[in-house]
Design a protein around this motif. Structure first.
Motif, PDB file in Angstrom:
ATOM      1  N   GLN A  59      52.285  43.286  41.501  1.00 59.62           N
ATOM      2  CA  GLN A  59      51.602  43.316  42.791  1.00 59.62           C
ATOM      3  C   GLN A  59      52.676  43.216  43.877  1.00 59.62           C
ATOM      4  OE1 GLN A  59      48.446  43.806  43.764  1.00 59.62           O
ATOM      5  NE2 GLN A  59      47.762  44.111  41.644  1.00 59.62           N
ATOM      6  N   ALA A 169      50.927  37.435  41.191  1.00 56.52           N
ATOM      7  CA  ALA A 169      49.872  37.043  40.259  1.00 56.52           C
ATOM      8  C   ALA A 169      48.491  37.066  40.902  1.00 56.52           C
ATOM      9  CB  ALA A 169      50.153  35.636  39.716  1.00 56.52           C
ATOM     10  N   LEU A 170      48.445  37.149  42.237  1.00 54.33           N
ATOM     11  CA  LEU A 170      47.175  37.103  42.961  1.00 54.33           C
ATOM     12  C   LEU A 170      47.072  38.330  43.851  1.00 54.33           C
ATOM     13  CD1 LEU A 170      47.412  33.351  43.996  1.00 54.33           C
ATOM     14  CD2 LEU A 170      46.202  34.299  42.018  1.00 54.33           C
ATOM     15  N   PHE A 174      40.388  41.806  40.291  1.00 50.35           N
ATOM     16  CA  PHE A 174      39.888  40.465  40.038  1.00 50.35           C
ATOM     17  C   PHE A 174      40.045  40.091  38.564  1.00 50.35           C
ATOM     18  CE2 PHE A 174      36.282  37.580  39.034  1.00 50.35           C
ATOM     19  CZ  PHE A 174      36.686  36.493  39.804  1.00 50.35           C
ATOM     20  N   HIS A 176      42.383  40.971  36.587  1.00 54.88           N
ATOM     21  CA  HIS A 176      43.779  40.592  36.375  1.00 54.88           C
ATOM     22  C   HIS A 176      44.039  39.176  36.888  1.00 54.88           C
ATOM     23  CE1 HIS A 176      45.407  45.005  36.090  1.00 54.88           C
ATOM     24  NE2 HIS A 176      44.725  44.625  35.027  1.00 54.88           N
ATOM     25  N   GLU A 177      43.458  38.849  38.043  1.00 48.62           N
ATOM     26  CA  GLU A 177      43.609  37.495  38.575  1.00 48.62           C
ATOM     27  C   GLU A 177      43.043  36.466  37.602  1.00 48.62           C
ATOM     28  OE1 GLU A 177      43.665  37.411  43.341  1.00 48.62           O
ATOM     29  OE2 GLU A 177      41.703  37.829  42.472  1.00 48.62           O
ATOM     30  N   ASN A 180      45.287  35.935  34.735  1.00 43.84           N
ATOM     31  CA  ASN A 180      46.421  35.084  35.079  1.00 43.84           C
ATOM     32  C   ASN A 180      46.014  33.619  35.142  1.00 43.84           C
ATOM     33  OD1 ASN A 180      48.086  37.336  35.257  1.00 43.84           O
ATOM     34  ND2 ASN A 180      47.733  37.603  37.450  1.00 43.84           N
ATOM     35  N   ILE A 181      44.826  33.338  35.663  1.00 47.15           N
ATOM     36  CA  ILE A 181      44.328  31.959  35.684  1.00 47.15           C
ATOM     37  C   ILE A 181      44.113  31.458  34.260  1.00 47.15           C
ATOM     38  CG2 ILE A 181      42.329  30.533  36.304  1.00 47.15           C
ATOM     39  CD1 ILE A 181      42.184  32.177  38.901  1.00 47.15           C
ATOM     40  N   LEU A 194      51.081  30.063  40.331  1.00 46.73           N
ATOM     41  CA  LEU A 194      50.813  31.437  40.735  1.00 46.73           C
ATOM     42  C   LEU A 194      50.897  31.514  42.250  1.00 46.73           C
ATOM     43  CD1 LEU A 194      47.661  32.172  38.507  1.00 46.73           C
ATOM     44  CD2 LEU A 194      50.092  32.263  37.864  1.00 46.73           C
ATOM     45  N   SER A 196      51.091  33.902  46.002  1.00 42.67           N
ATOM     46  CA  SER A 196      50.962  35.104  46.819  1.00 42.67           C
ATOM     47  C   SER A 196      51.497  34.769  48.201  1.00 42.67           C
ATOM     48  CB  SER A 196      49.498  35.552  46.906  1.00 42.67           C
ATOM     49  OG  SER A 196      48.760  34.692  47.767  1.00 42.67           O
ATOM     50  N   THR A 277      44.619  24.536  44.754  1.00 40.39           N
ATOM     51  CA  THR A 277      45.099  25.641  45.570  1.00 40.39           C
ATOM     52  C   THR A 277      45.326  25.161  46.988  1.00 40.39           C
ATOM     53  OG1 THR A 277      44.655  27.909  46.323  1.00 40.39           O
ATOM     54  CG2 THR A 277      42.749  26.454  46.093  1.00 40.39           C
TER      55      THR A 277
END
Length: 288
Positions: A59, A169-170, A174, A176-177, A180-181, A194, A196, A277
């Motif tokens: 990304q 990673a973000l 969605f 893919h996100e 990753n989570i 992760l 962004s 987050t």
């Protein structure tokens, strides 16, 4: 935002549960977290120095990627992340020759299915000595999973103080996100973050008391605690605008989004893993 108060007439069971929780919390090991890797130089602290590893995913690279690169001892591209490194890194240095920038930012390893990396990019880094690892035989794990697994099994890398930073990673798809989570959950014993341009996400395992050092010049104040994998029946925090006290967090009920940090340290105890987050400030928002 409000949370249910204790019973109007607390029962003996209520008091016993509070005492049991307090004793359990006091006995818990402490896991410390800090976003100091987003600072130009990481502060010197007591205890062993932290070891950073950087993973680049497919990304758009955050503006602070060169900073993370300088902090990292190991740099790994996840398949198409090599394209991002090749294409995006020169954009951070518009006054420099793109080829010179690419020579300076050479990854140690490219690992993944190798179905996304362009042939010219693979040839370029391979000629520079980058190790190319084809893991296409494993279709049950994502490229991020493969890269994390590679890093945690490196024999000469200190694991006890390891922090793995994953950029790209973000954003994007969605699914893919969420994949990753899921890697955060599969490597719950590893401090994997992760990142962004706008925020970071990391897992807070329920087996620890978490102390999060807030770097107010670069992050916050907006933050959230998200239950992942199941409800957290008891979550308690300090250092937030809307603190939680034995609160139940679960989808369909309370989820602590749109919260805000209030001090230099946030503490979290929970009986089920949570996602933490916090926003990352844009350059114009940073304190001078």
């Amino acid at each position: 935002m409000s949370f249910p108060p204790p019973p109007s007439f607390p029962t003996l069971e209520y008091y016993c549960s509070r005492i049991s929780l307090k004793v359990h919390t006091l006995a818990m090991a402490v896991m410390s977290h800090s976003s100091a890797y987003l600072l130009p130089s990481t502060p010197t602290e007591d205890g062993p120095a932290l070891t950073y590893a950087l993973i680049i995913l497919n990304q758009r690279l955050p503006k602070f990627t060169p900073l993370l690169w300088n902090h990292a001892r190991v740099r790994v591209c996840a398949d198409g992340g090599a394209n991002r490194l090749f294409d995006d890194m020169p954009l951070f240095f518009p006054l420099e020759d793109a080829h010179s920038v690419r020579l300076r930012y050479k990854p140690d390893v490219v690992k993944g299915d190798l179905d996304s990396i362009r042939a010219d990019v693979q040839e370029f880094y391979s000629n520079l000595g980058t190790k190319i690892e084809d893991a296409s035989h494993d279709q049950d794990t994502t490229d991020l999973h493969k890269c994390v697994d590679y890093i945690v099994h490196m024999p000469n890398l200190e694991q006890s103080n390891l922090r793995i930073l994953a950029v790209g990673a973000l954003g994007g798809r969605f699914d893919h996100e969420m994949g990753n989570i899921n890697v955060l959950c599969r490597f719950s014993d590893v401090q994997l973050i992760l990142l962004s341009d706008h925020c970071l996400i990391q897992l807070l395992p329920h087996t620890y008391l978490h102390e999060i050092q807030i770097q107010s010049s670069i992050e916050g104040p907006d933050c959230g605690l998200i239950p992942i994998g199941g409800p957290s029946r008891r979550t308690t925090t300090t250092g937030l605008k809307w603190n939680l006290t034995d609160a139940e967090l679960s989808f369909g009920k309370l989820v602590s989004t749109s919260n805000s940090v209030q001090g230099d340290v946030v503490t979290v105890t929970c009986d089920s893993d949570l996602l933490w987050t916090i926003t990352i400030k844009r350059p114009e928002e940073k304190c001078s």
